[in-house]
Design an enzyme around this catalytic site. Sequence first.
Site, mmCIF file in Angstrom:
data_model
loop_
_atom_site.group_PDB
_atom_site.id
_atom_site.type_symbol
_atom_site.label_atom_id
_atom_site.label_comp_id
_atom_site.label_asym_id
_atom_site.label_seq_id
_atom_site.Cartn_x
_atom_site.Cartn_y
_atom_site.Cartn_z
ATOM 1 N N TYR A 77 -27.128 -35.029 -20.566
ATOM 2 C CA TYR A 77 -26.667 -35.944 -21.309
ATOM 3 C C TYR A 77 -25.158 -34.932 -21.247
ATOM 4 C CZ TYR A 77 -25.232 -35.751 -26.662
ATOM 5 O OH TYR A 77 -25.348 -36.822 -27.975
ATOM 6 N N LYS A 127 -28.686 -39.962 -25.334
ATOM 7 C CA LYS A 127 -29.528 -39.106 -26.427
ATOM 8 C C LYS A 127 -30.433 -39.392 -26.753
ATOM 9 C CE LYS A 127 -27.731 -36.324 -29.967
ATOM 10 N NZ LYS A 127 -26.694 -35.618 -30.792
ATOM 11 N N ASP A 160 -21.481 -40.768 -32.738
ATOM 12 C CA ASP A 160 -20.353 -40.171 -32.388
ATOM 13 C C ASP A 160 -19.643 -41.644 -32.758
ATOM 14 O OD1 ASP A 160 -19.937 -38.233 -30.509
ATOM 15 O OD2 ASP A 160 -20.840 -39.159 -28.732
ATOM 16 N N ASP A 184 -23.604 -35.648 -35.578
ATOM 17 C CA ASP A 184 -22.568 -34.852 -35.302
ATOM 18 C C ASP A 184 -21.600 -34.233 -36.452
ATOM 19 O OD1 ASP A 184 -21.850 -36.189 -32.348
ATOM 20 O OD2 ASP A 184 -21.627 -37.783 -34.351
#
Length: 714
Positions: free
Chosen positions: A228, A298, A370, A393
């Site tokens: 990641y 992820k 994202d 996020d």
Amino acid sequence: MRAFLRLAKKTTTTTTLTTIPRKGGDVVVALFFSPRFSSSSSSRLCAFTSSATTTLTDDDDPKKEVDGFSVFPQELPSNARDPSKDDFINDATSPPRTREQQLEYNKHESLRDWLGRQSRKRSVDEIVVLTGNIHRGSEILHNAVYNKGTGFNHSERERLGVRGLVPPRYFSIKEQAEKVWQQQVAMRESNAAKIGRWRHLQALKDRNETLFYRLLQDHVEELAPVIYTPTVGEACLNYSRFFRRARGMYFTKDDVGHMHSMTYNWRGDVKIVVVTDGSRVLGLGDLGAHGMGISIGKLDLYVAGGGFDPQEVLPVCLDVGTNNKSLLNDKWYVGLNSQRLEGGDYYRVIDEFMRAIRHRWPKALIQFEDFQTKHALEILTNYRNDYLCFNDDIQGTAAVVLAGVYGALKVLGAKDRSEIRNQKFVMCGAGSAGMGIVSMLHKAVMKSGGLSEEEAYDNFFIMDNNGLITNERELEFPREAAVEPFAKARKATKELPDGASLLDVVTKSKCTALLGASTVNGLFTEDVLRQMGEQNERPIIFPLSNPTSNAECTSEDAAKATDGRAIFSSGSPFEDAKSGVSGRVMRANQGNNLYIFPGLGLGAVLSGAKTISEEMLVSSAKAIADMLTEDQIRKGCVFPMIKEIRNISARVAVRVIKQAAEEGQAKRSVVKIIESDDEHDTKLFKYVKRAQYVPEYRPTVFPVEEIRKTVDDY
Ligand code: NAI
């Protein structure tokens, strides 16, 4: 036959069909691969039988070709149609609406998959019918889900036709993992580029998923940065060139009107979806379809860290175009060669995607990843109250920073969480990450700290690329809606006018905590850090921007400027650093979202919750800080050890489930466990641990007697 179809219904992929001549008609043995079909959850592959007398005709007509195979059509309801022409599959505007339609649809789902696959074939020559003497063994060896390489035991080698196809010596998964790990260590020691290690791991995943997840789980601390952030950033930059094997699903603007039916191209049940539109990948900007790398990475961590079953995760990239010129000019770019959608067209794609996922997998959790700030908040606001979803996020980062702040309070020797009220925060960055963090901290200052909403605003100073944001700032709506209440509450003064510099803000606010989500490398200059060290015995310094090249400062910078006294936590990993003067070692914590998202996701899914509430996030943060040991606190740790991630995730999941129950969102079976549990949540913890996927090789064949019995029963 009914039993056969009942079993078929539970499976997703028919891999092998073979005919055995028997008295009274041939018997078709179907070898089904399915993570769901088993008498115990430990079995992932099974064989069972049913009967048929005919195999395929050599007729070119795909429909007849399917009909020629007598096992299935006999069982089709009289009103069944060719699925390739079935309008509720192909016409996204009319999915099954009633419960009856849905049940009927589900009943024949795997059958439809199978028929759909066959009907797409143009001639009989293209259909691979496996008979008793074909290479079943090689097929298994080339299937990453079932392959064990040298880990097939003697009996499996015999029954699966693998005998002789792998070297004779047997190695357990533990030994295999040790060998691959040695290769990784050799690469690390020879200073091989991290991207080389990433590719080495991807190749392993392509060959043997179980071993890949075993390795990742055993060495999560070292491998998370390879799989990641930050390494995945480099992989995403070059995704078109690295592309080898299809993983996950792409939905594009051209798929509008077809997304419901497209979800049926996916192999089976899904518990969690990570979706990105690739518009702001790890602070690297617009990477379009290359964003798929981030969804995959992820989910690898959801599996390794949380214990999701790899067969039940779905990485998604919404390809709505890209404004990245170099990608548009790249002849190998794998995404759509068009500008990004905006406005209503963009939100139509999002909306259809969300509805399609919920329709196909009503209980699946959707995690947004994202998305650029201008869409991230709006998407979250649009769906958070009706869908089981969250934005990592915004919310995950916020929760992990809150956990870090609660941890820092422990390092500071605070008697309890209420002392958060004494902290003054400067946040550099008013994007989705920055505002998500301050919004959650603001609530914590109110709830744990006991301050009123207005009083709590006074604890925050928000900065963007134009300096301090005050009530004099003209904000852009709706983009900066989250900033507005903080801006309004921060009156511009002579001392601290709108646009004041970071050094001025730090000095004059007498802040205790400096947080960065600005993507500006080196923003925390030596002067700024030194000032933090002068005005605080233990300054809290959290440079959270990713990847490493965007971090506001390094651990070395912070240790040097504060003589190792800083309580440091970054977004990307750094080494512990020594102060040059006193030689004091400053602990470099990583405020990794990994602490939160796997456990939060697991808890949400296991509880059967319908939405993710703010309180679930706060509970997750508290769970993490509560796991710190005295020794860790003494060393300046604000998070527990990441190598404990499986247990950390289970503890987080327990709190999330309990919170869901408190909100009346948990399913009955879970509520029952909670009601009969002790104060340490022993039963609930066990329940979560049992639900976690464990990357071990499972037995892959049923005893022959089982097969015989099924045939005889028939
Ligand atoms: P964004 O691009 O939406 O926002 C960046 C913000 O920084 C903007 O408000 C911009 O005005 C501000 N900024 C730019 N220059 C500045 C300066 N000189 N001083 C102060 N502020 C300045 O980015 P987003 O999505 O908010 O992410 C920010 C960073 O946070 C990224 O690097 C991302 O990788 C990181 N992040 C970290 C996470 C973690 O640590 N766990 C998780 C998610 C994101």
